[in-house]
Design a protein around this motif. Structure first.
Motif, mmCIF file in Angstrom:
data_model
loop_
_atom_site.group_PDB
_atom_site.id
_atom_site.type_symbol
_atom_site.label_atom_id
_atom_site.label_comp_id
_atom_site.label_asym_id
_atom_site.label_seq_id
_atom_site.Cartn_x
_atom_site.Cartn_y
_atom_site.Cartn_z
ATOM 1 N N LYS A 1 -4.363 0.217 9.816
ATOM 2 C CA LYS A 1 -5.119 1.049 8.735
ATOM 3 C C LYS A 1 -4.571 2.432 8.330
ATOM 4 N N PRO A 2 -4.476 2.662 7.145
ATOM 5 C CA PRO A 2 -4.001 3.909 6.644
ATOM 6 C C PRO A 2 -4.957 4.934 7.645
ATOM 7 N N GLY A 3 -3.965 5.918 8.065
ATOM 8 C CA GLY A 3 -4.632 7.100 8.765
ATOM 9 C C GLY A 3 -4.692 6.548 10.425
ATOM 10 N N GLN A 4 -4.904 5.329 10.760
ATOM 11 C CA GLN A 4 -5.243 5.036 11.914
ATOM 12 C C GLN A 4 -4.464 5.383 13.331
ATOM 13 N N GLY A 5 -2.939 5.277 13.046
ATOM 14 C CA GLY A 5 -2.125 5.662 13.725
ATOM 15 C C GLY A 5 -2.038 7.204 14.000
ATOM 16 N N GLU A 6 -2.045 7.942 12.913
ATOM 17 C CA GLU A 6 -2.054 9.281 13.004
ATOM 18 C C GLU A 6 -3.390 10.165 13.548
ATOM 19 N N GLN A 7 -4.389 9.259 13.398
ATOM 20 C CA GLN A 7 -5.674 9.834 14.222
ATOM 21 C C GLN A 7 -5.424 9.621 15.611
ATOM 22 N N ILE A 8 -4.906 8.617 16.187
ATOM 23 C CA ILE A 8 -4.925 8.451 17.782
ATOM 24 C C ILE A 8 -3.791 9.475 18.191
ATOM 25 N N GLN A 9 -2.500 9.493 17.438
ATOM 26 C CA GLN A 9 -1.423 10.375 17.642
ATOM 27 C C GLN A 9 -2.054 11.890 17.974
ATOM 28 N N TYR B 1 -9.751 -0.857 22.162
ATOM 29 C CA TYR B 1 -8.385 -0.471 22.405
ATOM 30 C C TYR B 1 -7.294 -1.525 21.740
ATOM 31 N N ILE B 2 -8.080 -2.632 21.171
ATOM 32 C CA ILE B 2 -7.158 -3.548 20.249
ATOM 33 C C ILE B 2 -7.272 -2.917 19.104
ATOM 34 N N LEU B 3 -5.918 -2.494 18.691
ATOM 35 C CA LEU B 3 -5.738 -1.658 17.424
ATOM 36 C C LEU B 3 -5.909 -2.693 16.006
ATOM 37 N N VAL B 4 -5.160 -3.874 16.252
ATOM 38 C CA VAL B 4 -5.328 -4.864 15.373
ATOM 39 C C VAL B 4 -5.633 -6.047 15.973
ATOM 40 N N ASN B 5 -6.950 -6.838 15.523
ATOM 41 C CA ASN B 5 -7.682 -7.761 16.128
ATOM 42 C C ASN B 5 -7.699 -9.002 15.137
ATOM 43 N N ASP B 6 -7.052 -10.152 15.336
ATOM 44 C CA ASP B 6 -6.734 -11.057 14.346
ATOM 45 C C ASP B 6 -7.312 -12.290 15.057
ATOM 46 N N MET B 7 -7.967 -12.056 16.061
ATOM 47 C CA MET B 7 -8.357 -13.416 16.802
ATOM 48 C C MET B 7 -9.029 -14.491 15.911
ATOM 49 N N GLU B 8 -9.920 -14.080 15.055
ATOM 50 C CA GLU B 8 -10.573 -14.835 13.884
ATOM 51 C C GLU B 8 -9.735 -15.668 13.048
ATOM 52 N N LYS B 9 -8.583 -15.238 12.811
ATOM 53 C CA LYS B 9 -7.444 -15.918 11.911
ATOM 54 C C LYS B 9 -6.910 -16.882 12.857
ATOM 55 N N GLU C 1 6.507 3.144 9.250
ATOM 56 C CA GLU C 1 5.496 3.687 8.688
ATOM 57 C C GLU C 1 4.061 2.930 9.287
ATOM 58 N N TYR C 2 3.177 3.387 10.127
ATOM 59 C CA TYR C 2 2.242 2.434 10.667
ATOM 60 C C TYR C 2 1.681 1.607 10.009
ATOM 61 N N SER C 3 1.390 1.802 8.657
ATOM 62 C CA SER C 3 0.378 1.212 7.666
ATOM 63 C C SER C 3 1.158 -0.115 6.784
ATOM 64 N N VAL C 4 2.481 -0.229 6.901
ATOM 65 C CA VAL C 4 3.586 -1.007 6.554
ATOM 66 C C VAL C 4 2.901 -2.314 7.162
ATOM 67 N N THR D 1 7.224 1.367 18.254
ATOM 68 C CA THR D 1 7.329 0.507 16.936
ATOM 69 C C THR D 1 5.853 0.041 16.638
ATOM 70 N N GLN D 2 5.222 0.152 15.431
ATOM 71 C CA GLN D 2 3.953 -0.404 15.279
ATOM 72 C C GLN D 2 3.685 -0.447 13.616
ATOM 73 N N VAL D 3 3.246 -1.674 13.136
ATOM 74 C CA VAL D 3 3.018 -1.893 11.925
ATOM 75 C C VAL D 3 1.587 -2.404 11.702
ATOM 76 N N GLY D 4 1.253 -2.568 10.425
ATOM 77 C CA GLY D 4 -0.068 -3.142 10.184
ATOM 78 C C GLY D 4 -1.412 -2.436 10.459
#
Length: 322
Positions: A293-301, A101-109, A261-264, A288-291
């Motif tokens: 992957k292409p199609g990721q937000g639309e798929q959940i929507q 459920y973590i849509l963007v996971n930048d913990m490694e960064k 747009e979700y992929s901005v 409001t959500q950015v960043g």
């Protein structure tokens, strides 16, 4: 609305410093006691062996406490309209199940930036992490545990906390909430809660923890305006090695509260707000959500129309400074 409430009280001594949301915030803390005890106990047990942990184990513990802090953001009284928003279950138990459920996971960064900052560090320059706080109650406790871990693991030398200067969005953290929480822990009839409170009071006295508030955090400006509107605050944040922005309102102000747009790219949505490397830890409660992957937000929507506002999904979203 919150400024008007504050203005009305300010004109009426002796209640000019009264926080009308104080009772709800205290209730959230007390109703989360089981989770508070679990987290304090886990953390104090971890501290006993922290010097023996290798780099991989330290990374695992950082990721665990980042996730606790992330999901602690669900405890939001403005989101729950005053209904019970306390943390009832163990905050550590279901972390593995929550990772999808973590849509963007930048913990490694985050790990990389902290480790690299430490390597570049000289005795004259401390590694500093700033946490821009969101809710009091259990979420604040999870942020304090994360902050203590950063110091105890020597990933950071000092942590600066930024709260609100007036009561805001029902449960946002003020200086009174911050100090009250530490005092409650100190006086708790539980060994590890009390130990946390005593240690954290010590961190404040030693100056390795610093609490700050600034009127900018309650002004109606996007953060892209900070350099112009509050240059003193912007200059202070530039001294940090990493800024952790907690919660949904901070994310909306980071991204200009636009329906992107979700992929901005996150970097683009920040609109030149780059005082230091920064990361948003946020459960989604607004559209409001950015960043993504292409199609990721639309798929959940397609399967979950309420995905952006129900607090089910989260992000740990990083952007390096220019």
């Amino acid at each position: 609305m919150y400024r008007r409430i504050h203005a009305a009280l300010a004109q009426n001594p002796p209640i000019d410093n009264f926080d009308v949301f104080k009772e709800g915030k205290a209730q959230n803390f007390f109703e989360s006691q089981e989770a508070v005890i679990t987290l304090c106990t886990y953390f104090q047990e971890l501290l006993k062996n922290i010097k023996d942990l290798d780099e991989k184990q330290l990374q695992e513990e950082l990721f665990k406490l980042l996730q606790v802090s992330l999901w602690g953001n669900k405890c939001d009284l403005s989101f729950s309209a005053g209904e019970d928003s306390s943390q009832k279950s163990s905050p550590l138990q279901s972390l593995e199940n929550m990772i999808p459920y973590i849509l963007v996971n930048d913990m490694e960064k985050l790990w990389s930036i902290l480790v690299n900052a430490k390597k570049r560090n000289t005795e004259k320059s401390n590694v500093r992490v700033d946490i821009i706080l969101d809710n009091a109650g259990f979420e604040l406790l999870s942020d304090l545990v994360l902050a203590d871990f950063l110091l105890s693991s020597k990933l950071a030398d000092e942590v600066h906390f930024h709260g609100k200067s007036i009561p805001w969005y029902v449960s946002d953290t003020t200086k009174h909430d911050f100090n009250w929480t530490i005092k409650q822990l100190q006086s708790a009839n539980h060994m590890w809660m009390s130990r946390c409170g005593i240690n954290w009071e010590g961190n404040l006295k030693k100056g390795v923890w610093v609490y700050r508030d600034h009127m900018f955090w309650t002004l109606p400006h996007d953060f892209s305006s900070m350099a112009e509107v509050a240059p003193d605050l912007y200059a202070d944040l530039q001294k940090s090695n990493l800024l952790l922005f907690k919660g949904d309102l901070n994310y909306r102000k980071l991204t200009g509260d636009r329906k992107w747009e979700y992929s901005v790219p996150f970097h683009q949505a920040l609109n030149k707000f780059h005082p230091a490397p920064l990361c948003s830890l946020r459960t989604l409660k607004s559209d409001t959500q950015v960043g993504l992957k292409p199609g990721q937000g639309e798929q959940i929507q397609a399967s979950e129309p309420e995905w952006m506002v129900n607090g089910k999904y989260g992000i740990v979203q990083f952007d390096a400074a220019l």
